[in-house]
Design an enzyme around this catalytic site. Structure first.
Site, mmCIF file in Angstrom:
data_model
loop_
_atom_site.group_PDB
_atom_site.id
_atom_site.type_symbol
_atom_site.label_atom_id
_atom_site.label_comp_id
_atom_site.label_asym_id
_atom_site.label_seq_id
_atom_site.Cartn_x
_atom_site.Cartn_y
_atom_site.Cartn_z
ATOM 1 N N ASP A 148 0.820 -1.207 0.000
ATOM 2 C CA ASP A 148 0.000 0.000 0.000
ATOM 3 C C ASP A 148 0.854 1.257 0.000
ATOM 4 O O ASP A 148 1.459 1.598 1.015
ATOM 5 C CB ASP A 148 -0.898 -0.036 1.241
ATOM 6 C CG ASP A 148 -1.809 1.171 1.360
ATOM 7 O OD1 ASP A 148 -2.009 1.863 0.350
ATOM 8 O OD2 ASP A 148 -2.324 1.414 2.471
ATOM 9 N N SER A 205 -0.042 4.250 2.718
ATOM 10 C CA SER A 205 0.254 4.184 4.150
ATOM 11 C C SER A 205 1.697 3.732 4.315
ATOM 12 O O SER A 205 2.366 3.421 3.327
ATOM 13 C CB SER A 205 -0.710 3.236 4.876
ATOM 14 O OG SER A 205 -0.519 1.892 4.455
ATOM 15 N N ASN A 219 3.022 1.746 7.361
ATOM 16 C CA ASN A 219 3.321 0.751 8.397
ATOM 17 C C ASN A 219 3.072 -0.664 7.920
ATOM 18 O O ASN A 219 2.194 -0.911 7.095
ATOM 19 C CB ASN A 219 2.465 0.999 9.642
ATOM 20 C CG ASN A 219 2.819 2.290 10.353
ATOM 21 O OD1 ASN A 219 2.250 3.333 10.063
ATOM 22 N ND2 ASN A 219 3.772 2.221 11.256
ATOM 23 N N TRP A 239 1.698 -4.141 9.325
ATOM 24 C CA TRP A 239 1.005 -4.776 10.437
ATOM 25 C C TRP A 239 0.356 -6.078 9.983
ATOM 26 O O TRP A 239 -0.095 -6.210 8.854
ATOM 27 C CB TRP A 239 -0.009 -3.850 11.102
ATOM 28 C CG TRP A 239 -1.175 -3.389 10.278
ATOM 29 C CD1 TRP A 239 -1.301 -2.194 9.620
ATOM 30 C CD2 TRP A 239 -2.404 -4.092 10.022
ATOM 31 N NE1 TRP A 239 -2.516 -2.115 8.978
ATOM 32 C CE2 TRP A 239 -3.222 -3.266 9.211
ATOM 33 C CE3 TRP A 239 -2.905 -5.341 10.414
ATOM 34 C CZ2 TRP A 239 -4.489 -3.643 8.775
ATOM 35 C CZ3 TRP A 239 -4.175 -5.731 9.978
ATOM 36 C CH2 TRP A 239 -4.943 -4.881 9.171
ATOM 37 N N TYR A 243 -9.957 3.362 11.917
ATOM 38 C CA TYR A 243 -10.709 3.118 10.694
ATOM 39 C C TYR A 243 -12.146 3.567 10.900
ATOM 40 O O TYR A 243 -12.614 3.689 12.035
ATOM 41 C CB TYR A 243 -10.696 1.628 10.325
ATOM 42 C CG TYR A 243 -9.410 1.149 9.724
ATOM 43 C CD1 TYR A 243 -9.299 0.935 8.362
ATOM 44 C CD2 TYR A 243 -8.298 0.918 10.518
ATOM 45 C CE1 TYR A 243 -8.117 0.495 7.807
ATOM 46 C CE2 TYR A 243 -7.106 0.473 9.973
ATOM 47 C CZ TYR A 243 -7.022 0.265 8.609
ATOM 48 O OH TYR A 243 -5.853 -0.163 8.066
ATOM 49 N N ASP A 274 -1.866 5.857 -5.320
ATOM 50 C CA ASP A 274 -2.108 4.953 -4.194
ATOM 51 C C ASP A 274 -2.471 3.550 -4.664
ATOM 52 O O ASP A 274 -3.573 3.304 -5.153
ATOM 53 C CB ASP A 274 -3.240 5.526 -3.327
ATOM 54 C CG ASP A 274 -3.525 4.684 -2.093
ATOM 55 O OD1 ASP A 274 -2.827 3.680 -1.874
ATOM 56 O OD2 ASP A 274 -4.450 5.045 -1.345
ATOM 57 N N THR A 313 -5.716 1.878 -3.060
ATOM 58 C CA THR A 313 -7.070 2.311 -3.406
ATOM 59 C C THR A 313 -7.426 1.697 -4.747
ATOM 60 O O THR A 313 -6.704 1.865 -5.729
ATOM 61 C CB THR A 313 -7.161 3.846 -3.479
ATOM 62 O OG1 THR A 313 -6.930 4.391 -2.173
ATOM 63 C CG2 THR A 313 -8.533 4.292 -3.956
#
Length: 395
Positions: free
Chosen positions: A96, A99, A101, A103, A136, A277, A280
């Site tokens: 992505d 963003s 991070n 996780w 979120y 992005d 998206t």
């Protein structure tokens, strides 16, 4: 698929230079009830999951993310493998660029149905313990930060800080095919200021060049032309012609200045910034802009989305033009219409132009997601602070 991904990544690594990571793609309606596909597509809520994702990333923190009930929703994501720990524990993640991070679900994740990271099984795990949280629209991803070896495209990133989650929000995470997120944006938008994985790769000199590139096929596995993320450069097999580059206008997102958006010969919006992005699925605009564009396509406007009664003759649709640094990038009707298929039912078509019913920060006027990146092979050049585009080779 998992075995093949690992084999391809290892082969690329052995040759050094460019590292190729294969991606999987799926287009489906998830969280389905027994309603017919045609009825679901006309509910006006199919893109609710996309609205939440855009709201998470781009809505000002003082603005409430628009809440749309999520029942039946579209899943149109590209995802691939990453491994954490020694020995490796493999996960499927969305790569992505919106963003920053990494996780994945942790061993203590409540209600998580996906594969979980187990720190006790890794000899390279280092305790960190810092709290981690991303809000979120349907809840929050919460957890703690840890440190371990992350294997990405066969390359081992040592001492990478990431988050193992203890809580995840909403239906999209329950029924999605991915386990977590691997953010590829800049450190300026990273929660807790954690160095993003690719930037750690650059610091540890694991890649020949500080850039990564996406080839997004319109086909799903197991078709021959599957999608690919290239680490450390570009893959000449997946584009034609030369690259045109646009400088990053603001570090954080992969944010670039956009001269204009037009439909046919009519300019819809001019002189604003966009974000490129990979996380998206569609092209996202402020609601008023999206409505103006969709009104020219012949679809039925349902607010955030626009659905066709029957799939149109793509040749009759007007071109959508995005002008960046003086160069016009054209999307045809076939490029910006998403087709959803289900056995035994007619193909359904939905506009790839999505409206976001809320504020976007500063001068941000568009999110150029996978609909744009499928047509144009995209390279994210961190070393030179720019984004490059070339016509994708889908032959």
């Amino acid at each position: 698929m998992r075995t093949l991904c690992m084999v391809l990544a290892a082969a690329a690594c052995a040759n050094a230079g460019l590292v190729k990571v294969p991606l999987e793609r799926e287009v489906s309606i998830l969280g389905r009830t027994e309603k017919p596909l045609q009825e679901v597509m006309r509910s006006g809520k199919v893109l609710a999951g996309e609205v939440l994702k855009v709201g998470l990333k781009y809505a000002p923190k003082t603005t409430a993310v628009p809440k749309v009930p999520i029942t039946d929703f579209m899943n149109a994501q590209y995802y691939g493998p990453v491994s954490i720990g020694t020995p490796e524990q493999e996960f499927k993640v969305i790569y992505d660029t919106g963003s920053s991070n990494l996780w994945v679900p942790g061993e203590n994740c409540t209600g998580c149905v996906h594969k979980k990271y187990n720190s006790s099984m890794s000899s390279t795990f280092v305790y960190n313990g810092t709290e981690f949280s991303i809000l979120y629209g349907s809840g929050a991803v919460r957890g703690t930060c840890d440190q371990d070896t992350v294997t990405f495209g066969g390359l081992k990133v040592k001492n990478q800080v990431f988050a193992e989650t203890t809580a995840e929000p909403g239906l999209p995470w329950v029924v999605g095919r991915f386990d977590g997120i691997l953010g590829m944006g800049w450190v300026q938008i990273s929660v807790n200021g954690i160095t993003p994985v690719f930037f750690s790769m650059m610091e540890q000199k694991l890649v020949d060049a500080g850039q990564f590139s996406f080839y997004l096929s319109a086909q799903a596995w197991p078709h021959k032309k599957t999608s690919e993320l290239a680490l450390g450069g570009v893959d000449p097999a997946h584009f034609t012609g030369n690259f045109s580059y646009v400088p990053v206008s603001k570090d954080g997102y992969w944010q670039i200045h956009t001269d204009s958006i037009s439909v046919g010969n009519e300019t819809i919006h001019a002189n604003f910034d966009s974000v490129v992005d990979s996380g998206t699925s569609l092209l996202a605009f402020p609601l008023a802009t999206a409505v103006r564009i969709n009104s020219k396509l012949g679809c039925i406007d349902a607010g955030i989305e626009c659905v066709f009664e029957a799939c149109p003759d793509f040749s009759t649709l007007p071109p959508l033009n995005v002008t960046l640094a003086g160069k016009v990038y054209t999307l045809s009707g076939e490029d910006y219409i998403l087709q959803v298929q289900e056995p035994g039912a007619p193909t359904q078509c939905i506009s790839g132009i999505m409206g976001f019913p809320g504020a976007l920060p500063e001068n941000l006027g568009a999110i150029l997601g996978d609909v744009f990146m499928r047509k144009y092979y995209t390279t994210f050049d961190a070393a030179n602070n720019r984004v490059g585009f070339a016509l994708a080779n889908h032959n």
